[in-house]
Design a protein around this motif. Structure first.
Motif, PDB file in Angstrom:
ATOM      1  N   SER A  26       0.535  -2.253   8.298  1.00  0.00           N
ATOM      2  CA  SER A  26      -0.889  -4.039   7.823  1.00  0.00           C
ATOM      3  C   SER A  26      -0.773  -4.146   6.545  1.00  0.00           C
ATOM      4  CB  SER A  26      -1.909  -3.417   8.345  1.00  0.00           C
ATOM      5  OG  SER A  26      -1.774  -3.071   9.853  1.00  0.00           O
ATOM      6  N   GLY A  27       0.315  -4.770   6.059  1.00  0.00           N
ATOM      7  CA  GLY A  27       0.590  -5.162   4.677  1.00  0.00           C
ATOM      8  C   GLY A  27      -0.494  -6.884   4.198  1.00  0.00           C
ATOM      9  N   VAL A  28      -1.340  -6.784   3.610  1.00  0.00           N
ATOM     10  CA  VAL A  28      -2.298  -7.815   3.365  1.00  0.00           C
ATOM     11  C   VAL A  28      -0.768  -8.795   1.543  1.00  0.00           C
ATOM     12  CG1 VAL A  28      -3.942  -8.535   2.532  1.00  0.00           C
ATOM     13  CG2 VAL A  28      -4.338  -6.910   3.730  1.00  0.00           C
ATOM     14  N   PRO A  29      -0.937  -9.888   1.874  1.00  0.00           N
ATOM     15  CA  PRO A  29       0.311 -10.911   1.180  1.00  0.00           C
ATOM     16  C   PRO A  29      -0.570 -10.232  -0.547  1.00  0.00           C
ATOM     17  CG  PRO A  29       0.055 -11.646   2.657  1.00  0.00           C
ATOM     18  CD  PRO A  29      -0.866 -10.956   2.749  1.00  0.00           C
ATOM     19  N   GLY A  30       0.140 -10.199  -1.782  1.00  0.00           N
ATOM     20  CA  GLY A  30      -0.714  -9.988  -2.953  1.00  0.00           C
ATOM     21  C   GLY A  30      -0.732  -8.389  -3.072  1.00  0.00           C
ATOM     22  N   LEU A  31      -1.240  -7.626  -2.149  1.00  0.00           N
ATOM     23  CA  LEU A  31      -1.435  -6.064  -2.166  1.00  0.00           C
ATOM     24  C   LEU A  31      -0.620  -4.999  -2.382  1.00  0.00           C
ATOM     25  CD1 LEU A  31      -5.128  -5.575  -0.408  1.00  0.00           C
ATOM     26  CD2 LEU A  31      -4.395  -6.361  -3.151  1.00  0.00           C
ATOM     27  N   SER A  32      -0.722  -4.390  -3.190  1.00  0.00           N
ATOM     28  CA  SER A  32       0.387  -3.071  -3.013  1.00  0.00           C
ATOM     29  C   SER A  32       0.380  -1.963  -2.181  1.00  0.00           C
ATOM     30  CB  SER A  32       1.189  -2.710  -4.206  1.00  0.00           C
ATOM     31  OG  SER A  32       0.415  -1.873  -4.192  1.00  0.00           O
ATOM     32  N   ASP A  33       1.152  -0.888  -1.726  1.00  0.00           N
ATOM     33  CA  ASP A  33       0.348  -0.549   0.046  1.00  0.00           C
ATOM     34  C   ASP A  33      -0.812   0.650  -0.522  1.00  0.00           C
ATOM     35  OD1 ASP A  33       2.068  -0.796   1.224  1.00  0.00           O
ATOM     36  OD2 ASP A  33       3.372   0.493   1.538  1.00  0.00           O
ATOM     37  N   MET A  34      -0.428   0.756  -3.033  1.00  0.00           N
ATOM     38  CA  MET A  34      -1.711   1.800  -3.239  1.00  0.00           C
ATOM     39  C   MET A  34      -2.999   0.920  -3.097  1.00  0.00           C
ATOM     40  SD  MET A  34       0.380   4.467  -4.899  1.00  0.00           S
ATOM     41  CE  MET A  34      -0.982   4.644  -6.099  1.00  0.00           C
ATOM     42  N   GLU A  35      -3.181  -0.267  -3.697  1.00  0.00           N
ATOM     43  CA  GLU A  35      -3.733  -1.123  -3.444  1.00  0.00           C
ATOM     44  C   GLU A  35      -4.573  -1.463  -1.770  1.00  0.00           C
ATOM     45  OE1 GLU A  35      -2.960  -4.136  -7.053  1.00  0.00           O
ATOM     46  OE2 GLU A  35      -2.309  -4.573  -5.241  1.00  0.00           O
ATOM     47  N   LEU A  36      -3.840  -1.752  -1.238  1.00  0.00           N
ATOM     48  CA  LEU A  36      -3.977  -1.260   0.243  1.00  0.00           C
ATOM     49  C   LEU A  36      -4.928   0.137   0.741  1.00  0.00           C
ATOM     50  CD1 LEU A  36      -4.682  -2.924   2.565  1.00  0.00           C
ATOM     51  CD2 LEU A  36      -2.771  -2.451   3.347  1.00  0.00           C
ATOM     52  N   LYS A  37      -4.798   1.172   0.118  1.00  0.00           N
ATOM     53  CA  LYS A  37      -5.345   2.377   0.782  1.00  0.00           C
ATOM     54  C   LYS A  37      -6.481   1.500  -0.396  1.00  0.00           C
ATOM     55  CE  LYS A  37      -4.403   6.305   1.740  1.00  0.00           C
ATOM     56  NZ  LYS A  37      -2.823   8.158   2.051  1.00  0.00           N
ATOM     57  N   ALA A  38      -6.276   1.572  -1.223  1.00  0.00           N
ATOM     58  CA  ALA A  38      -7.882   1.914  -1.922  1.00  0.00           C
ATOM     59  C   ALA A  38      -9.349   0.833  -2.023  1.00  0.00           C
ATOM     60  CB  ALA A  38      -6.967   1.554  -4.098  1.00  0.00           C
ATOM     61  N   TYR A  39      -8.805  -0.121  -1.621  1.00  0.00           N
ATOM     62  CA  TYR A  39      -9.373  -0.805  -1.434  1.00  0.00           C
ATOM     63  C   TYR A  39      -9.784  -1.248   0.287  1.00  0.00           C
ATOM     64  CZ  TYR A  39      -8.375  -4.375  -5.273  1.00  0.00           C
ATOM     65  OH  TYR A  39      -8.566  -5.205  -6.192  1.00  0.00           O
ATOM     66  N   SER A  40      -9.295  -0.379   0.965  1.00  0.00           N
ATOM     67  CA  SER A  40      -9.333   0.106   2.158  1.00  0.00           C
ATOM     68  C   SER A  40     -10.779   1.579   2.095  1.00  0.00           C
ATOM     69  CB  SER A  40      -8.940   0.832   2.535  1.00  0.00           C
ATOM     70  OG  SER A  40      -7.546  -0.099   3.004  1.00  0.00           O
ATOM     71  N   SER A  41     -10.409   1.986   1.165  1.00  0.00           N
ATOM     72  CA  SER A  41     -10.874   2.989   1.141  1.00  0.00           C
ATOM     73  C   SER A  41     -12.689   2.773   0.597  1.00  0.00           C
ATOM     74  CB  SER A  41     -10.544   4.479   0.156  1.00  0.00           C
ATOM     75  OG  SER A  41      -9.077   4.627   0.240  1.00  0.00           O
ATOM     76  N   PHE A  42     -12.561   2.370  -0.184  1.00  0.00           N
ATOM     77  CA  PHE A  42     -13.649   1.279  -0.906  1.00  0.00           C
ATOM     78  C   PHE A  42     -14.386   1.059   0.440  1.00  0.00           C
ATOM     79  CE2 PHE A  42     -16.162  -2.380  -2.155  1.00  0.00           C
ATOM     80  CZ  PHE A  42     -17.628  -1.516  -2.830  1.00  0.00           C
ATOM     81  N   GLY A  43     -13.556   0.703   1.499  1.00  0.00           N
ATOM     82  CA  GLY A  43     -14.428  -0.357   2.419  1.00  0.00           C
ATOM     83  C   GLY A  43     -14.800   0.743   3.172  1.00  0.00           C
ATOM     84  N   GLN A  44     -13.649   2.047   3.386  1.00  0.00           N
ATOM     85  CA  GLN A  44     -14.615   2.609   4.735  1.00  0.00           C
ATOM     86  C   GLN A  44     -16.178   3.513   3.727  1.00  0.00           C
ATOM     87  OE1 GLN A  44     -12.046   6.570   4.376  1.00  0.00           O
ATOM     88  NE2 GLN A  44     -11.247   5.731   5.869  1.00  0.00           N
ATOM     89  N   SER A  45     -16.119   3.483   2.696  1.00  0.00           N
ATOM     90  CA  SER A  45     -17.207   4.138   1.681  1.00  0.00           C
ATOM     91  C   SER A  45     -18.775   3.552   1.714  1.00  0.00           C
ATOM     92  CB  SER A  45     -17.355   4.657   0.399  1.00  0.00           C
ATOM     93  OG  SER A  45     -15.920   5.111   0.170  1.00  0.00           O
ATOM     94  N   LEU A  46     -18.484   1.757   2.396  1.00  0.00           N
ATOM     95  CA  LEU A  46     -18.814   1.264   2.566  1.00  0.00           C
ATOM     96  C   LEU A  46     -19.853   1.011   3.540  1.00  0.00           C
ATOM     97  CD1 LEU A  46     -18.183  -2.368  -0.008  1.00  0.00           C
ATOM     98  CD2 LEU A  46     -20.029  -0.592  -0.240  1.00  0.00           C
ATOM     99  N   LEU A  47     -18.672   1.501   4.777  1.00  0.00           N
ATOM    100  CA  LEU A  47     -19.091   1.343   5.737  1.00  0.00           C
ATOM    101  C   LEU A  47     -19.874   2.498   5.994  1.00  0.00           C
ATOM    102  CD1 LEU A  47     -18.960  -0.294   9.163  1.00  0.00           C
ATOM    103  CD2 LEU A  47     -16.141   1.541   8.414  1.00  0.00           C
TER     104      LEU A  47
END
Length: 188
Positions: A26-47
């Motif tokens: 599920s790559g997002v243009p401009g984000l590395s896999d590590m950045e995507l995982k970090a942002y997703s983890s942050f989103g998980q916390s908010l959720l």
């Protein structure tokens, strides 16, 4: 309870490689896999900030049997929907499926385990719980190890795809629920 926690943790460890695999595609243009995982983890916390109070409302409104049944069947139905969304089955492409699954897995991982422990705490007396705790710990540890090992074996052998792990986890969850209901029917 031993079998229920074994199957619950087996399902969690079936889903971890599926989570990582789906997020990787599920790559997002401009984000590395590590950045995507970090942002997703942050989103998980908010959720989770919103989900935990919602779960608390349901937990106080329902008895333990109804709550365990409703929550487990909700998660099983979600797994079936994620399975149906695999490319080429019902749709050709589900954008951001990996990110949505990553967020969902965080909620599932927390609430399914909380649900099990609250069921056990409500079901057993304090003394009974103390006697049973080592067996539950063994079941949880064994379920984690077996789930991770079996998922790796099944995917590497080509028998199961990442998406098939979703159905295997759903079956393990249904088995866990059946064992919880059986334990309750027999008494504490």
């Amino acid at each position: 309870m031993l079998g229920a926690v074994f199957l619950l943790l087996t399902s969690v460890y079936f889903l971890k490689p599926a989570r990582d695999g789906l997020l990787a595609i599920s790559g997002v243009p401009g984000l590395s896999d590590m950045e995507l995982k970090a942002y997703s983890s942050f989103g998980q916390s908010l959720l989770l900030l919103g989900i935990v109070p919602l779960y608390s409302r349901f937990a106080t409104a329902l008895d333990r049997r109804s709550l365990a049944r409703c929550l487990t069947l909700f998660f099983v139905s979600n797994l079936i929907v994620f399975w149906l969304l695999q490319p080429g089955l019902v749709v050709d492409h589900a954008p951001f499926l990996g990110i949505v699954f990553y967020l969902w897995f965080g909620v599932f991982n927390l609430l399914a385990l909380v649900q099990f422990w609250s069921f056990a705490a409500d079901f057993y007396s304090q003394e009974g719980g103390r006697r049973l705790f080592p067996a539950i710990a063994v079941g949880a540890t064994a379920g984690s190890a077996v789930g991770a090992w079996l998922a790796k074996i099944l995917v590497r052998s080509g028998i199961f795809s990442t998406y098939a792990l979703l159905l295997a986890a759903a079956l393990a969850l249904i088995g866990s629920l059946a064992l919880l209901m059986f334990a309750e029917s027999r008494g504490g």
